[in-house]
Scaffold this motif. Structure first.
Motif, PDB file in Angstrom:
ATOM      1  N   SER A  28     -98.528  17.017-100.855  1.00  0.00           N
ATOM      2  CA  SER A  28     -97.240  16.376-100.596  1.00  0.00           C
ATOM      3  C   SER A  28     -96.148  16.886-101.526  1.00  0.00           C
ATOM      4  CB  SER A  28     -97.370  14.855-100.716  1.00  0.00           C
ATOM      5  OG  SER A  28     -97.476  14.470-102.065  1.00  0.00           O
ATOM      6  N   THR A  29     -96.527  17.498-102.646  1.00  0.00           N
ATOM      7  CA  THR A  29     -95.509  17.978-103.578  1.00  0.00           C
ATOM      8  C   THR A  29     -95.644  19.465-103.869  1.00  0.00           C
ATOM      9  OG1 THR A  29     -96.856  17.608-105.565  1.00  0.00           O
ATOM     10  CG2 THR A  29     -95.550  15.752-104.770  1.00  0.00           C
ATOM     11  N   GLY A  30     -96.782  20.063-103.561  1.00  0.00           N
ATOM     12  CA  GLY A  30     -96.974  21.469-103.850  1.00  0.00           C
ATOM     13  C   GLY A  30     -97.516  21.746-105.234  1.00  0.00           C
ATOM     14  N   GLU A  31     -97.721  20.684-106.031  1.00  0.00           N
ATOM     15  CA  GLU A  31     -98.266  20.893-107.358  1.00  0.00           C
ATOM     16  C   GLU A  31     -99.708  21.392-107.251  1.00  0.00           C
ATOM     17  OE1 GLU A  31     -99.062  17.389-109.503  1.00  0.00           O
ATOM     18  OE2 GLU A  31     -99.451  18.432-111.388  1.00  0.00           O
ATOM     19  N   CYS A  32    -100.034  22.411-108.015  1.00  0.00           N
ATOM     20  CA  CYS A  32    -101.374  22.974-107.930  1.00  0.00           C
ATOM     21  C   CYS A  32    -101.896  23.301-109.321  1.00  0.00           C
ATOM     22  CB  CYS A  32    -101.357  24.221-107.049  1.00  0.00           C
ATOM     23  SG  CYS A  32    -102.978  24.955-106.796  1.00  0.00           S
ATOM     24  N   LEU A  33    -103.104  22.867-109.606  1.00  0.00           N
ATOM     25  CA  LEU A  33    -103.716  23.030-110.922  1.00  0.00           C
ATOM     26  C   LEU A  33    -105.034  23.760-110.793  1.00  0.00           C
ATOM     27  CD1 LEU A  33    -103.480  19.277-111.981  1.00  0.00           C
ATOM     28  CD2 LEU A  33    -101.905  21.087-112.680  1.00  0.00           C
ATOM     29  N   VAL A  34    -105.374  24.512-111.811  1.00  0.00           N
ATOM     30  CA  VAL A  34    -106.715  25.079-111.835  1.00  0.00           C
ATOM     31  C   VAL A  34    -107.182  25.209-113.284  1.00  0.00           C
ATOM     32  CG1 VAL A  34    -105.833  27.459-111.694  1.00  0.00           C
ATOM     33  CG2 VAL A  34    -108.195  26.974-111.051  1.00  0.00           C
ATOM     34  N   THR A  35    -108.451  24.909-113.485  1.00  0.00           N
ATOM     35  CA  THR A  35    -109.016  25.000-114.828  1.00  0.00           C
ATOM     36  C   THR A  35    -110.502  25.258-114.706  1.00  0.00           C
ATOM     37  OG1 THR A  35    -109.082  23.920-116.999  1.00  0.00           O
ATOM     38  CG2 THR A  35    -109.557  22.540-115.083  1.00  0.00           C
ATOM     39  N   SER A  36    -111.148  25.539-115.807  1.00  0.00           N
ATOM     40  CA  SER A  36    -112.593  25.740-115.765  1.00  0.00           C
ATOM     41  C   SER A  36    -113.210  25.466-117.120  1.00  0.00           C
ATOM     42  CB  SER A  36    -112.906  27.170-115.322  1.00  0.00           C
ATOM     43  OG  SER A  36    -112.358  28.080-116.247  1.00  0.00           O
ATOM     44  N   ALA A  37    -114.513  25.286-117.118  1.00  0.00           N
ATOM     45  CA  ALA A  37    -115.228  25.015-118.357  1.00  0.00           C
ATOM     46  C   ALA A  37    -116.628  25.585-118.250  1.00  0.00           C
ATOM     47  CB  ALA A  37    -115.291  23.512-118.613  1.00  0.00           C
ATOM     48  N   ALA A  38    -117.234  25.835-119.384  1.00  0.00           N
ATOM     49  CA  ALA A  38    -118.586  26.388-119.390  1.00  0.00           C
ATOM     50  C   ALA A  38    -119.599  25.309-119.029  1.00  0.00           C
ATOM     51  CB  ALA A  38    -118.901  26.970-120.764  1.00  0.00           C
ATOM     52  N   ASP A  39    -119.268  24.097-119.424  1.00  0.00           N
ATOM     53  CA  ASP A  39    -120.179  22.974-119.263  1.00  0.00           C
ATOM     54  C   ASP A  39    -119.841  22.210-117.980  1.00  0.00           C
ATOM     55  OD1 ASP A  39    -121.688  20.719-119.545  1.00  0.00           O
ATOM     56  OD2 ASP A  39    -120.620  19.947-121.310  1.00  0.00           O
TER      57      ASP A  39
ATOM     58  N   TYR B 282     -94.420  26.161-100.245  1.00  0.00           N
ATOM     59  CA  TYR B 282     -93.931  25.337-101.354  1.00  0.00           C
ATOM     60  C   TYR B 282     -94.968  25.180-102.464  1.00  0.00           C
ATOM     61  CZ  TYR B 282     -96.669  21.923 -98.818  1.00  0.00           C
ATOM     62  OH  TYR B 282     -97.688  21.286 -98.185  1.00  0.00           O
ATOM     63  N   VAL B 283     -96.165  25.678-102.240  1.00  0.00           N
ATOM     64  CA  VAL B 283     -97.146  25.675-103.329  1.00  0.00           C
ATOM     65  C   VAL B 283     -96.901  26.935-104.149  1.00  0.00           C
ATOM     66  CG1 VAL B 283     -99.588  25.590-103.946  1.00  0.00           C
ATOM     67  CG2 VAL B 283     -98.799  24.429-101.896  1.00  0.00           C
ATOM     68  N   SER B 284     -95.859  26.899-104.927  1.00  0.00           N
ATOM     69  CA  SER B 284     -95.470  28.119-105.624  1.00  0.00           C
ATOM     70  C   SER B 284     -95.798  28.045-107.100  1.00  0.00           C
ATOM     71  CB  SER B 284     -93.964  28.344-105.439  1.00  0.00           C
ATOM     72  OG  SER B 284     -93.265  27.169-105.791  1.00  0.00           O
ATOM     73  N   ARG B 285     -96.137  26.840-107.559  1.00  0.00           N
ATOM     74  CA  ARG B 285     -96.374  26.694-108.990  1.00  0.00           C
ATOM     75  C   ARG B 285     -97.851  26.424-109.240  1.00  0.00           C
ATOM     76  NH1 ARG B 285     -93.580  21.518-109.645  1.00  0.00           N
ATOM     77  NH2 ARG B 285     -94.535  21.349-107.598  1.00  0.00           N
ATOM     78  N   ILE B 286     -98.625  27.457-109.278  1.00  0.00           N
ATOM     79  CA  ILE B 286    -100.043  27.283-109.559  1.00  0.00           C
ATOM     80  C   ILE B 286    -100.237  27.324-111.064  1.00  0.00           C
ATOM     81  CG2 ILE B 286    -102.342  28.274-109.238  1.00  0.00           C
ATOM     82  CD1 ILE B 286    -101.285  29.276-106.488  1.00  0.00           C
ATOM     83  N   GLN B 287    -100.583  26.165-111.624  1.00  0.00           N
ATOM     84  CA  GLN B 287    -100.682  26.080-113.073  1.00  0.00           C
ATOM     85  C   GLN B 287    -102.125  26.131-113.526  1.00  0.00           C
ATOM     86  OE1 GLN B 287     -98.580  22.464-114.151  1.00  0.00           O
ATOM     87  NE2 GLN B 287     -97.011  22.975-112.656  1.00  0.00           N
ATOM     88  N   ARG B 288    -102.412  27.097-114.360  1.00  0.00           N
ATOM     89  CA  ARG B 288    -103.735  27.205-114.919  1.00  0.00           C
ATOM     90  C   ARG B 288    -103.687  26.610-116.310  1.00  0.00           C
ATOM     91  NH1 ARG B 288    -107.198  30.127-118.904  1.00  0.00           N
ATOM     92  NH2 ARG B 288    -109.200  29.468-118.056  1.00  0.00           N
ATOM     93  N   TYR B 289    -104.657  25.805-116.656  1.00  0.00           N
ATOM     94  CA  TYR B 289    -104.666  25.283-118.015  1.00  0.00           C
ATOM     95  C   TYR B 289    -106.077  25.311-118.575  1.00  0.00           C
ATOM     96  CZ  TYR B 289    -106.498  20.867-116.229  1.00  0.00           C
ATOM     97  OH  TYR B 289    -107.274  19.921-115.634  1.00  0.00           O
TER      98      TYR B 289
END
Lengths: 727, 727
Positions: free
Chosen positions: A57-68, A158-165
């Motif tokens: 609904s807003t286009g906000e997109c996040l991605v992250t990862s972990a070893a565990d 509109y999903v233009s801001r893919i934020q990796r953290y």
């Protein structure tokens, strides 16, 4: 005029209709993927389990990862998705999640690295620059493929801001901590207030969502925390600026969702007008921040693009109070397009001619009852009652016969009718064309608009944090200290529910581990949670409910607090308690804050006490975590004598004066004997409040007397008991 | 034909629509009233607080009273009303009730003794013979006035069975006990099975409601219990009779509600047919009970009135598959009324004539496409296409012009039409009249029908109890023993959820107070509840899950079992725990069964242990109640040495073989070290299972090792500790 087909699949995580979404909440669909374990070329060992989430609904997109996998699950929990797409071989089990996210199966092919990369390429020029590793690539690629699928297989521009953290950039709060600290959900039977409720004085939905995000993921970077605190600090001292900002931000629509709708081609004219109304606020907000001092506010002010071009375009093109429908005219402003203006003029003139026709025909025919009308089936007509049919002129042609009258048309009326309807129809179509053009042009600017929305959201949250701080008498925490030192700390939620909340100090600098004793109801649990909440608030960048607070930056908050007994049968509270303890003992560091509320209750007192003591020693000797440990094992307090870093705290209770014959006090007459002061003090609790409570509850006096006798006996033999425990 | 007006007010307690009621449940509206305290002429001091309840859907009406408001509240709780009308000055506070009964205010005047008496007089000839005292009179009178009000101010003739009972005739189970024994509601997070679910194999709604009533109010009269047990016993040995009864009772409709509807004049023809179908079962049920031996079954059989008159009337009068509507004909059977038969014959003949008309007119006119039809507005017509209009005979009159055809009628067709519709309309009206007569006649017999329903309900429950006993291998309890002696007892609910449930003996004859120790998950709670459930089942008249059971008749079951911690804030578990304990200590008698699960957990161990010990002594010395007391205070077990009537029981756990280096066992590798045998044994538990569970949960091995060391230390110093506690 509108093509209709199945263009959208509605699932819990991909809803975009405002009617189905709550205004200030995020609504994520998440995706979990694990790197293929056979990928031996995977060099980064710390990146095997990825979580991606998008708010369609807003286009906000996040991605992250972990070893565990546990760690990845924790991130998934923080995102609190409404729906989860699980990749093939994903080793993160969403079944362990709190809440009721729907689990969705989707085409496993989209999870392949190559497929994911080509999906992602539609959104960012260099996919591998956005993601950190293969698992992240798979997760976000597959997620976007799923999101496209639900939205009718179109690229979601509109999903233009893919934020990796990096999960390590945030204070860790696992599901147990989120729950027991009641950040977002009350644990009480009646849905009581939460920390979020206390903080949420935001003016707009953008701010509300941002506040949720901040609270879900407090910071660990001192500079970033201080930057937020500086901004809040500055705003606390400027009440007029604060009010100004709040007033302006109140006019801000949910731009993130508006822009997403614009980009999806689903916005109507009213949406564009709402967008303009929001953008109109920007200059005012910039004005309000004119005298801003601190870097954060300055950079926010500077990042506010006034978007004159977009505002001007919408202002010129879109009617100021347009209808909901965009295909039936009335959406384009006069003067925007010459051809449209011509068509509308033709239509207007024609209608005026028809409007004048009645009086002119009455005059011409002398029929006073003659009327001109219109209906859907027959179009315009001139109606003459049967009595006057003789006076009808020759150029009238019969169109319809009614019971008491006849309806006619004239060649001129017919011509005008065709002209009016032709112009009207062409104008409507043209308006729709023009509207789509304007919407497309606005959609081109979605990135700029989203970054304005982003700045407005942050300004709203900072303003809110400042207002809440002023209203509730919070203070700015000092970060970077070596231990927790709080003066006059309060529980931010409980203090709002009580008339007179008793503030309490906390000093965990010299002795970092405190054993907290005292009867139930005396305030132990509230006290421990209050310390954790102050730490969380500080790392969110908020002021804190205290007179003064010097705090370290904590890496993780652990909680092991009263679980409800599962009295129905099999499941063991004690086993769960031990599992929670295990997590803490294995993962806590010297930078962690640990809350333990009664460890070892579900077993024999001997075993419980032994485990409690061994736990205390381990946390003290091996881990060095800052720890608050509430316990009913008064025997445990002897540990403080042996370990330098352990202190005793207790909650005081005031006993009323009672005459000597206290054991003979009649039942129910003893209500006022014990007062809970909710005040923490140094040292261990000693008196037998349990017996007092039994008396207050009306337990027979002989039982109370016998209990007192037994307590006295055991206390006289206490030395040997304490010695054997500390041997 | 039907008068429409507001004739009924729907409230939660007075619903009568089947759609709004669950089939096998009671739905009571209750009323509480207290005798006026200024009534100094009130001689019976034990009758000041009355509770009355009526199920408006079935006509069942109860009234009782107690001297103690708490006691009256307990009765109110057992009734589990959906709605409560509270009398002026009633000193029973329904706010203290579990559940979400609606509280209704009603005209205080109806509570006056004189008003109540005249209301009651409409239902029973001598009101004062039915009620026990003034409070009961007020409660039941006001209740009926309220019920009448909601049903449109009509006397509810079907409320003919006003049953007065003495609360002392039932085993007391207060709200806490009902809840913690999970008789009707599971305490677990997921709505798990309850005792009622296990027992409910009833064939019809009547039986289901009766089983609920029995379970809510077990007996204390040994003769009545034995009478039920005799019946169950006999039925367990006759599987064919049981199956027969079950099969027949399956065809039994909810007669109680049907009759109530009949009496209210709201039954339709289908309801009467359902009533007949039910009554048709009666001879079969009597047949099945032909060889009955025991008094209870014999008297039930004899009380089954076959009601030939009612069955015959319905059979003759009501069509066998009537429509829902009773005003549009088709409800009265052919042959029941000569006039009706004549009208129907006229109608039938007319319709046949019309049906034949098409072919005869085709023949007469030679128009092959001629058709005869009917519509709502114009009635019957003969339709001729425009092409054949030339062939239309002279006696055709034009009725309607369509695009391609004309419709006509003939004088004969018109006459027939009038005849058909006239007959039909008169027949419908006559049917409705006749139906109301029949319904009224059946309503006159409602008392007889209700007593058949009553017997069928009881037969269903007894059959069910027998089936459940056979299916689950229950045994007949022997009542009147001096203490509880159970061989191979099982928990009736838990055993159904587990593949292999371990039966356990219980001997509370010599030593009536047992302290139960053992780790969590070992089965203590299940064991204690199982003993209470066996006692309850026995006093309901059911067989019990055991190999053998000799039981006393218990006057009350008390429970103080694990409450969930209220971690949200203020409310203290410990305070509630002490309140529950207070109730037990004040009210338990030597004939009571007391379950205590962890007393004193919410306070310091010293206080908790003291209270636990003093409680044990009090129950032993003063009360003499049969008691099961589960505790983690192993120190408490020393009490058994001092008090002759106290025994220790513990739950055994089997330790697996482990090598010598047990303290070095790596985490997670120790899962199989402890097996819970769920087996009770004499003596106190000694080993440190708590530490084992900690190891199983993965607590770091150094912490586990240290705990073991501490336990060993404290056990070596145990003598002194135990001595100080028993001093």
């Amino acid at each position: 005029l509108v093509d209709r087909a199945v263009t959208q699949i509605v699932t819990p995580g991909t809803v975009v209709d405002d009617e189905l979404l709550s205004p200030g909440s995020t609504n994520y669909v998440a995706c979990v993927a694990s790197a293929d374990s056979t990928d031996s070329d995977e060099s980064d060992d710390s990146a095997h389990h990825a979580v991606a989430a998008v708010d369609v609904s807003t286009g906000e997109c996040l991605v992250t990862s972990a070893a565990d996998p546990e760690r990845a699950l924790e991130e998934l929990q923080r995102v609190a998705p409404a729906e989860i797409v699980v990749g093939p071989n994903a080793r993160v089990d969403p079944a362990a999640l709190d809440g009721d996210a729907m689990r969705t199966e989707f085409d496993p092919d989209v999870f392949a690295s190559s497929a994911a990369r080509s999906t992602l390429k539609k959104y960012v020029p260099r996919p591998d620059a956005v993601v950190g590793n293969d698992a992240e690539l798979r997760a976000v690629g597959a997620l976007l493929a799923y999101a496209e699928y639900t939205q009718g297989d179109e690229t979601l521009d509109y999903v233009s801001r893919i934020q990796r953290y990096d999960p390590r950039d945030g204070l860790r709060l696992d599901a147990t901590a989120l729950r027991s600290l009641e950040l977002f959900e009350s644990q009480g039977p009646s849905n009581g207030p939460t920390l979020f409720d206390v903080l949420d004085d935001t003016a707009c939905a953008l701010g509300r969502r941002r506040l949720q995000q901040w609270l879900r993921r407090p910071l660990v970077d001192r500079e970033r925390i201080d930057a937020r605190l500086d901004a809040v600090d500055e705003l606390t001292s400027r009440s007029l600026v604060r009010e100004d900002l709040h007033d302006h931000l109140r006019d801000v629509y949910d731009v993130e969702r508006l822009v997403a709708r614009v980009s999806r081609g689903r916005a109507n004219a009213r949406d564009l007008r709402s967008l303009k109304a929001t953008l109109d606020v920007v200059p005012d907000v910039k004005d309000a921040l004119e005298d801003a001092d601190c870097d954060r506010l300055l950079s926010l002010r500077d990042s506010l693009d006034e978007l004159d071009d977009v505002r001007d375009l919408i202002g010129r093109a879109i009617a100021s109070d347009p209808p909901m429908e965009i295909t039936e005219g009335g959406v384009i402003e006069e003067g925007f397009d010459a051809e449209l203006d011509d068509l509308r003029a033709t239509e207007r003139e024609g209608r005026q001619w028809v409007a004048d026709l009645e009086s002119s025909e009455r005059e011409r025919t002398g029929i006073d009852s003659l009327s001109v009308g219109h209906n859907q089936v027959h179009g315009y007509y001139i109606e003459v009652t049967n009595a006057n049919l003789d006076s009808v002129p020759d150029d009238y042609t019969r169109r319809q016969t009614l019971k008491n009258s006849e309806r006619f048309y004239t060649p001129e009326l017919k011509r005008r009718e065709d002209e009016i309807f032709g112009a009207s129809e062409r104008a409507d179509a043209l308006e729709y064309e023009l509207f789509r053009e304007v919407r497309g042009d606005v959609g081109e600017e979605s990135e700029r608009i989203q970054s304005v929305a982003d700045a407005l959201a942050t300004i709203d949250v900072l303003t809110t944090l400042a207002s809440v701080a002023v209203e509730n008498d919070y203070t700015r925490p000092e970060l970077g200290a070596d231990g927790i030192a709080i003066d006059g700390g309060r529980h931010p939620v409980v203090e709002r529910q009580q008339d007179s909340f008793v503030p309490n100090p906390t000093d965990l600098t010299e002795s970092r581990l405190a054993l907290v004793t005292g009867p139930n109801m005396s305030g132990k649990s509230t006290y421990m949670r209050q310390v954790a909440l102050i730490v969380v608030l500080a790392q969110v960048g908020s002021f804190v409910p205290a007179n003064a607070a010097r705090l370290p930056v904590v890496d993780r908050v652990f909680t092991r607090v009263g679980a409800s007994d599962d009295i129905a049968g099999g499941q063991s509270t004690f086993m769960r308690e031990m599992s929670e303890l295990t997590t803490i003992l294995h993962h806590a560091t010297e930078n962690s804050l640990v809350l333990l509320d009664e460890v070892g209750r579900g077993t024999s007192t001997t075993d419980g006490l032994a485990i409690a003591r061994a736990t205390t020693e381990f946390l003290h000797d091996e881990v060095g975590a800052t720890t608050l440990f509430a316990t009913h094992y008064h025997e445990l307090t002897a540990v403080a004598d042996d370990l330098p870093g352990v202190q005793n705290l207790h909650f005081t209770v005031e006993r009323g004066d009672r005459s000597d014959d206290e054991s003979n006090t009649p039942n129910g007459d003893a209500d006022s004997d014990v007062t809970f002061l909710h005040r923490v003090a140094e040292g261990a609790s000693s008196s037998s409040y349990g017996v007092e409570v039994a008396r207050m509850a009306g337990v027979p006096s002989s039982v109370v007397a016998r209990s007192e006798e037994l307590v006295a006996d055991s206390q006289s033999g206490d030395e040997s008991g304490a010695n054997s425990a500390t041997a």
